[in-house]
Structure formats: C-alpha cells, structure tokens
Motif scaffolding. Structure first.
Motif, PDB file in Angstrom:
ATOM      1  N   ILE A 141       0.899  -1.335   0.119  1.00 58.35           N
ATOM      2  CA  ILE A 141      -0.063  -0.071  -0.072  1.00 58.35           C
ATOM      3  C   ILE A 141       0.833   1.445  -0.121  1.00 58.35           C
ATOM      4  CG2 ILE A 141      -1.482   1.463   1.284  1.00 58.35           C
ATOM      5  CD1 ILE A 141      -2.896  -0.818  -0.050  1.00 58.35           C
ATOM      6  N   ARG A 193       0.806   3.764  -3.140  1.00 56.02           N
ATOM      7  CA  ARG A 193       0.591   5.132  -2.755  1.00 56.02           C
ATOM      8  C   ARG A 193       1.542   6.086  -3.288  1.00 56.02           C
ATOM      9  NH1 ARG A 193       1.276   8.850   1.256  1.00 56.02           N
ATOM     10  NH2 ARG A 193      -0.578  10.458   1.516  1.00 56.02           N
ATOM     11  N   SER A 222      -5.287   8.669   0.399  1.00 59.34           N
ATOM     12  CA  SER A 222      -5.296   7.993   1.637  1.00 59.34           C
ATOM     13  C   SER A 222      -5.135   6.314   1.359  1.00 59.34           C
ATOM     14  CB  SER A 222      -6.660   7.906   2.444  1.00 59.34           C
ATOM     15  OG  SER A 222      -7.737   7.572   1.950  1.00 59.34           O
ATOM     16  N   LYS A 223      -4.545   5.641   2.374  1.00 54.97           N
ATOM     17  CA  LYS A 223      -4.310   4.437   2.130  1.00 54.97           C
ATOM     18  C   LYS A 223      -5.861   3.418   1.955  1.00 54.97           C
ATOM     19  CE  LYS A 223      -0.422   4.059   5.401  1.00 54.97           C
ATOM     20  NZ  LYS A 223       0.052   3.275   6.816  1.00 54.97           N
ATOM     21  N   SER A 224      -6.968   3.970   2.303  1.00 53.75           N
ATOM     22  CA  SER A 224      -8.150   3.329   2.295  1.00 53.75           C
ATOM     23  C   SER A 224      -8.598   3.733   0.883  1.00 53.75           C
ATOM     24  CB  SER A 224      -9.255   4.084   3.108  1.00 53.75           C
ATOM     25  OG  SER A 224      -9.384   5.400   2.987  1.00 53.75           O
ATOM     26  N   PHE A 225      -8.099   4.810   0.178  1.00 54.71           N
ATOM     27  CA  PHE A 225      -8.443   5.112  -1.291  1.00 54.71           C
ATOM     28  C   PHE A 225      -7.572   4.373  -2.198  1.00 54.71           C
ATOM     29  CE2 PHE A 225      -6.827   6.996  -5.107  1.00 54.71           C
ATOM     30  CZ  PHE A 225      -8.065   7.219  -5.770  1.00 54.71           C
ATOM     31  N   ARG A 244      -6.352   1.075  -1.157  1.00 52.91           N
ATOM     32  CA  ARG A 244      -6.934  -0.185  -1.034  1.00 52.91           C
ATOM     33  C   ARG A 244      -8.125  -0.493  -2.000  1.00 52.91           C
ATOM     34  NH1 ARG A 244      -5.737   0.740   4.532  1.00 52.91           N
ATOM     35  NH2 ARG A 244      -4.081  -0.720   5.189  1.00 52.91           N
ATOM     36  N   LYS A 245      -9.071   0.533  -2.196  1.00 56.07           N
ATOM     37  CA  LYS A 245     -10.252   0.546  -2.771  1.00 56.07           C
ATOM     38  C   LYS A 245      -9.823   0.358  -4.253  1.00 56.07           C
ATOM     39  CE  LYS A 245     -14.739   2.680  -3.569  1.00 56.07           C
ATOM     40  NZ  LYS A 245     -15.569   3.860  -2.895  1.00 56.07           N
ATOM     41  N   TYR A 267      -8.003  -2.668  -5.642  1.00 59.20           N
ATOM     42  CA  TYR A 267      -9.242  -3.774  -5.579  1.00 59.20           C
ATOM     43  C   TYR A 267     -10.140  -3.830  -6.836  1.00 59.20           C
ATOM     44  CZ  TYR A 267     -12.436  -7.419  -4.347  1.00 59.20           C
ATOM     45  OH  TYR A 267     -13.104  -8.464  -4.402  1.00 59.20           O
TER      46      TYR A 267
END
Length: 250
Positions: free
Chosen positions: A3, A7, A35-38, A40-41, A44
């Motif tokens: 990640i 990023r 962000s890390k959540s962005f 990851r999304k 995937y």
C-alpha cells in the motif's frame, strides 16, 4: 508492491502529470490526500488486485514461557539486591532492528486468483541494521548503524545531511563485508564505543569504582550466545554480566 509503495507511485504520477489535482478541494472541503483506504479501494476495484504472501512457520512460544520470564526477573532482582549499587542505570538492554531503505517484502498485489506470484527484487533487500539500547533508568543510548560493505565508503559520507550531528551525539557507523547484520566485530565496536562509555560515565557520576558490576540484557541470537562473544566480554570487560531473555519470548 505494498500500500505504501503503490500510494507513492500514484502520488508521483499525479504530481508529474496533473499536479493541480493535489490542490483541488472536494465538495466536502477536503483536499485529495490519496489515503491508504483510497489506495486499497483503487487496487481492488480497478485492478482486481488482492494481497498475496509467501508463508513460513513462525517461531513457537515455549509452553513454559511465563515461568522462564519469571526466572529471568528473579535473576535480575537478585542482582540488584545483592550489589551495592542498586542503580537502574547500570542495567542496559539492547537489540538489533532492520531498517529497510527499499521495500522488498514477500507480499505484493496481483490479480485475484493468480497462482504464480513473483516478487521483483525479493532477494535484493536494501537495508541496514540499527542497534538500539536503553538503560533501566530510561536513558536512550546512541545508536550503531551497520551497512553491508568492505570499506568506509559503504557508510554515509561525513558530509551527509545530519551525519555530523549524529556523530556528535555518539552514534557509531560500522560495516560488515558479508551482510548488514551484526557480527562479532561490530558487536565489539558497539560495546567499546557505546555501552562501556555509558557505564563508565554512570559509575563516575555515582561515585562507583571502575570494576563495579553492570548488566547487559540481550536476546538469544546465535552471535550473542556464541563462545567467541562471551569470551570477548569476559576478557575485555570482566565486570559486565550478560543476562539472556529466554528464546521465543521476546
């Protein structure tokens, strides 16, 4: 790929091609932070990548781990009780930690369902070792840095940013021609340049004699347990007592 590295690549591409995106304020009045959540999304949903990893057995914790740790505690307590000092600055604990400069983890992102997972540079890790120590009184000792190489050119240049300040604080730079891990030679440098001067200064401040016993707490790594290392400590600094944290309990 991780990640963090993904990023970094996304931000680098945006900064190069469309830097205005990093200055754009979204309707919720928040800037785009990638962000890390962005990330990851994104990997995937857009790439169908999932985390894959190689596996290996972890070190097992002994069945009697609590008993072994308690016995170590009793040995340390007995030493403090039986010595005339009873001062926590005369007990130091240290350990080695790997500092990765280029991430070559076994984990990477790949298309979901893939069976053959290759990791570029997996065997070409770019890293160094930091040997960090602290006394029982809370004093943080200077750090030793160990790099792979055969000469002084393997370590940061004397003109490198921050090198002068680090050296003035007592930080030590060493090299190992086989790898970047500690060995007998670098361990001797660590004791001679960091641990022993710290103990010597503390004994001077406390008014204790030069041969006052001190304790070093370390783990059961093979170099720490070796006859060569233990003989070295006994020969050069007979007033240092080595105590070992039980294997598998750190």
């Amino acid at each position: 790929m991780t990640i963090i590295s993904i990023r970094a690549l996304i931000l680098a591409r945006i900064a190069h091609h469309t830097p205005e995106l990093l200055r754009t304020i979204a309707p919720d009045k928040k800037p785009f932070l990638c962000s890390k959540s962005f990330v990851r999304k994104f990997v995937y949903e857009k790439l169908k990548w999932v985390v894959r990893s190689s596996t290996r057995a972890a070190q097992k914790t002994p069945d009697n781990a609590e008993e072994q740790i308690f016995e170590l505690f009793l040995r340390l307590v007995s030493w403090f009780r039986d010595t005339v000092t009873r001062h926590p600055s005369l007990l130091v604990n240290f350990d080695q930690t790997q500092v990765v400069m280029a991430d070559t983890t076994a984990n990477t992102f790949d298309v979901e369902g893939s069976r053959q997972i290759s990791v570029l540079g997996k065997e070409e890790k770019r890293a160094f070792t930091a040997v960090v120590g602290v006394s029982a009184s809370g004093d943080v000792l200077p750090t030793q840095f160990i790099f792979k190489g055969a000469t002084e050119r393997s370590i940061p240049s004397p003109n490198a940013r921050g090198r002068g300040e680090a050296s003035s604080l007592g930080f030590v730079y060493s090299w190992n021609h086989l790898n970047y891990w500690s060995n007998l030679s670098t361990m001797e440098q660590y004791f001679a340049n960091i641990i022993v001067p710290y103990f010597t200064n503390q004994k001077l401040l406390l008014g204790y004699p030069d041969n006052q016993e001190c304790v070093v707490l370390l783990d059961c790594w093979s170099v720490h347990r070796s006859l060569a290392f233990r003989s070295l400590i006994r020969r050069r600094w007979p007033w240092i007592r080595l105590q070992y944290i039980p294997g598998g309990t750190t």
